[in-house]
Write a protein that holds these residues in place. Sequence first.
Motif, PDB file in Angstrom:
ATOM      1  N   GLY A 177       0.811  -1.217   0.000  1.00 61.27           N
ATOM      2  CA  GLY A 177       0.000   0.000   0.000  1.00 61.27           C
ATOM      3  C   GLY A 177       0.839   1.259   0.000  1.00 61.27           C
ATOM      4  N   LYS A 181       0.776   1.452  -5.993  1.00 61.85           N
ATOM      5  CA  LYS A 181       0.310   0.457  -5.023  1.00 61.85           C
ATOM      6  C   LYS A 181       0.119  -0.896  -5.731  1.00 61.85           C
ATOM      7  CE  LYS A 181      -2.074   3.632  -1.866  1.00 61.85           C
ATOM      8  NZ  LYS A 181      -1.529   4.900  -2.388  1.00 61.85           N
ATOM      9  N   THR A 209      -1.305  -4.654  -6.431  1.00 59.93           N
ATOM     10  CA  THR A 209      -2.447  -5.565  -6.311  1.00 59.93           C
ATOM     11  C   THR A 209      -1.987  -6.853  -5.627  1.00 59.93           C
ATOM     12  OG1 THR A 209      -3.531  -4.693  -8.287  1.00 59.93           O
ATOM     13  CG2 THR A 209      -4.135  -6.921  -7.624  1.00 59.93           C
ATOM     14  N   ARG A 236      -5.264  -2.922  -6.969  1.00 61.17           N
ATOM     15  CA  ARG A 236      -4.656  -1.605  -6.791  1.00 61.17           C
ATOM     16  C   ARG A 236      -4.035  -1.126  -8.106  1.00 61.17           C
ATOM     17  NH1 ARG A 236      -2.496  -4.316  -1.827  1.00 61.17           N
ATOM     18  NH2 ARG A 236      -3.948  -3.834  -0.132  1.00 61.17           N
TER      19      ARG A 236
END
Length: 338
Positions: free
Chosen positions: A286, A291, A293, A335
């Motif tokens: 994160g 970011k 996945t 993400r």
Amino acid sequence: MAKKRVSIKDIAKALGVSITTVSFIINGKAREQRISDEVSKKVKDYIKEVGYKPSHVAQSLRLGKSKIIVFMAEDISNQFFSSIARFIEEKAYRNGYKIIYCSTDNDVGKAKELISTFKMRNVDGFIITPTPDLEDVIKDLMEEEFPVVLFDRWLPDVDCSHVIVENKKSAFEGTDHLIKEGVKRPAFISLESDQTQMIDRETGFREAIQQSGVKGLELKLKFHNLAESGPYQELFEFFSKNRDIDGVFFATNYLAFEGLQALDSLGRNIPKDVKVVSFDDHYFFGLFKPKITAIEQPLETISEKLMETILNHIEELDKGYVSRKIILPNKLNIREST
């Protein structure tokens, strides 16, 4: 027909000594009880000859519960294992138990030595991430009536309780997501391993690419423990030789950390040049730009099920071991990397 378990009573009858004498010798109290060396040797030799293994139920009834559970992970410093350990510690404490933590480094010799040590300390049960070739040791633990629960992976040849996740299904979903986002040449980065969780993740990747018709690549790396240097160089060389790779599925987060570094060194832009998915979500994913996945395992639920299962086994010690098989779903956190 199953072989009959040899009891202390059987040993005493065969050697013409009392059950109490045999019990004292088995529990290392022969000298304290002034039992002769000759008798001690005769009993010990016979025990070795017939393969006697003390019952954990009998020990527990005699000595009482230790209120200690062993949590044996591959690497307790790994975020996945340490997070589960923390959740388990809380749940154990609420139930009046303490946890002993240890790491096997995926080394069967170390795992056997640790299990042997804790057995002698009469712990109440074991929660184990099994190493390769640990089947016989787990069978012995169960034969001696120790409560045992496996997690993260299971042993196909051992009817033992386990708490695992949907590895194959999640790997399929992660790979399918890459392909639906336009990936034409996906790569699967994993470990050289016969462990069930790694085989299931590989199977999920293969089924997804077969279903879509794209051509995938696979790279399997040797296991590295914390004291060894990571596989950065091998990944750098792999990505250098295969410039047509436009999507990567990492089977573990620590492989992803090394792989992301290698891709960055090669100037491969994520997600423009290469889309990325990793198994085992991590807070770092994160923070990374972009970011990442990742597939999130339900850490707290895994911990709850592990404690629930081991405590049930401890409470039902005198009823015999009946295995419980629990498989939990994961979550794909989409993400920026895809």
